[in-house]
Design a protein around this motif. Structure first.
Motif, PDB file in Angstrom:
ATOM      1  N   ASP A  77       0.861  -1.170   0.000  1.00 30.16           N
ATOM      2  CA  ASP A  77       0.000   0.000   0.000  1.00 30.16           C
ATOM      3  C   ASP A  77       0.903   1.226   0.000  1.00 30.16           C
ATOM      4  N   LYS A  78       0.974   1.931  -1.130  1.00 31.50           N
ATOM      5  CA  LYS A  78       1.884   3.070  -1.282  1.00 31.50           C
ATOM      6  C   LYS A  78       1.583   4.180  -0.281  1.00 31.50           C
ATOM      7  N   ARG A  79       0.344   4.335   0.074  1.00 29.49           N
ATOM      8  CA  ARG A  79      -0.043   5.436   0.949  1.00 29.49           C
ATOM      9  C   ARG A  79       0.394   5.201   2.393  1.00 29.49           C
ATOM     10  N   ARG A  80       0.527   3.961   2.800  1.00 27.89           N
ATOM     11  CA  ARG A  80       0.789   3.671   4.220  1.00 27.89           C
ATOM     12  C   ARG A  80       2.266   3.601   4.566  1.00 27.89           C
ATOM     13  N   GLU A  81       3.065   2.957   3.730  1.00 28.69           N
ATOM     14  CA  GLU A  81       4.447   2.696   4.111  1.00 28.69           C
ATOM     15  C   GLU A  81       5.408   2.993   2.974  1.00 28.69           C
ATOM     16  N   LYS A  82       6.606   3.332   3.364  1.00 27.55           N
ATOM     17  CA  LYS A  82       7.678   3.519   2.394  1.00 27.55           C
ATOM     18  C   LYS A  82       8.658   2.367   2.606  1.00 27.55           C
ATOM     19  N   TYR A  83       9.005   1.686   1.525  1.00 27.22           N
ATOM     20  CA  TYR A  83       9.883   0.530   1.611  1.00 27.22           C
ATOM     21  C   TYR A  83      11.250   0.858   1.035  1.00 27.22           C
ATOM     22  N   SER A  84      12.268   0.440   1.735  1.00 28.86           N
ATOM     23  CA  SER A  84      13.631   0.598   1.238  1.00 28.86           C
ATOM     24  C   SER A  84      14.466  -0.558   1.770  1.00 28.86           C
ATOM     25  N   VAL A  85      15.581  -0.798   1.110  1.00 35.17           N
ATOM     26  CA  VAL A  85      16.464  -1.887   1.499  1.00 35.17           C
ATOM     27  C   VAL A  85      17.753  -1.283   2.044  1.00 35.17           C
ATOM     28  N   LYS A  86      18.162  -1.717   3.218  1.00 40.98           N
ATOM     29  CA  LYS A  86      19.418  -1.280   3.812  1.00 40.98           C
ATOM     30  C   LYS A  86      20.252  -2.520   4.070  1.00 40.98           C
ATOM     31  N   TYR A  87      21.540  -2.409   3.760  1.00 43.71           N
ATOM     32  CA  TYR A  87      22.442  -3.530   3.970  1.00 43.71           C
ATOM     33  C   TYR A  87      23.434  -3.173   5.066  1.00 43.71           C
ATOM     34  N   GLN A  88      23.722  -4.129   5.925  1.00 46.87           N
ATOM     35  CA  GLN A  88      24.728  -3.938   6.952  1.00 46.87           C
ATOM     36  C   GLN A  88      25.815  -4.980   6.732  1.00 46.87           C
ATOM     37  N   VAL A  89      27.042  -4.521   6.586  1.00 48.52           N
ATOM     38  CA  VAL A  89      28.163  -5.408   6.323  1.00 48.52           C
ATOM     39  C   VAL A  89      28.736  -5.884   7.649  1.00 48.52           C
TER      40      VAL A  89
END
Length: 96
Positions: free
Chosen positions: A35-47
């Motif tokens: 649902d675009k209106r509710r949440e923003k999705y992103s990917v973060k990587y931890q090395v």
């Protein structure tokens, strides 16, 4: 917050598909629309710390001001150094 796949329990990753973002499981292929209106999705990587590369940090050098005595000492040091180098070169040429 990480959402998990209901089939296999792996984390769902945001992927662009047909102009919209869907959450997809990389293991089993399960997909769910977001649902675009509710949440923003992103990917973060931890090395992992053991795989990180140590780098040096450059800093600006401070300008050092030498006193007249220090300048004279350095000048004498360089003169002696140059004399010794000339002497070593002369002795190596004589032995050849």
């Amino acid at each position: 917050m990480v959402k998990l796949c209901p089939r296999c329990g792996s984390p769902l990753m945001p992927v662009k598909k047909d102009g919209e973002t869907v959450l997809k499981c990389n293991k089993c292929g399960y997909e769910v629309r977001t649902d675009k209106r509710r949440e923003k999705y992103s990917v973060k990587y931890q090395v992992d710390a053991s795989k990180r590369v140590v780098t040096a940090q450059a800093t600006e050098t401070k300008e050092t001001k030498l006193s007249p005595e220090e300048r004279e000492i350095l000048s004498e040091y360089y003169e002696v150094l140059l004399e010794e180098l000339e002497r070593e070169e002369g002795s190596s040429e004589e032995s050849d």
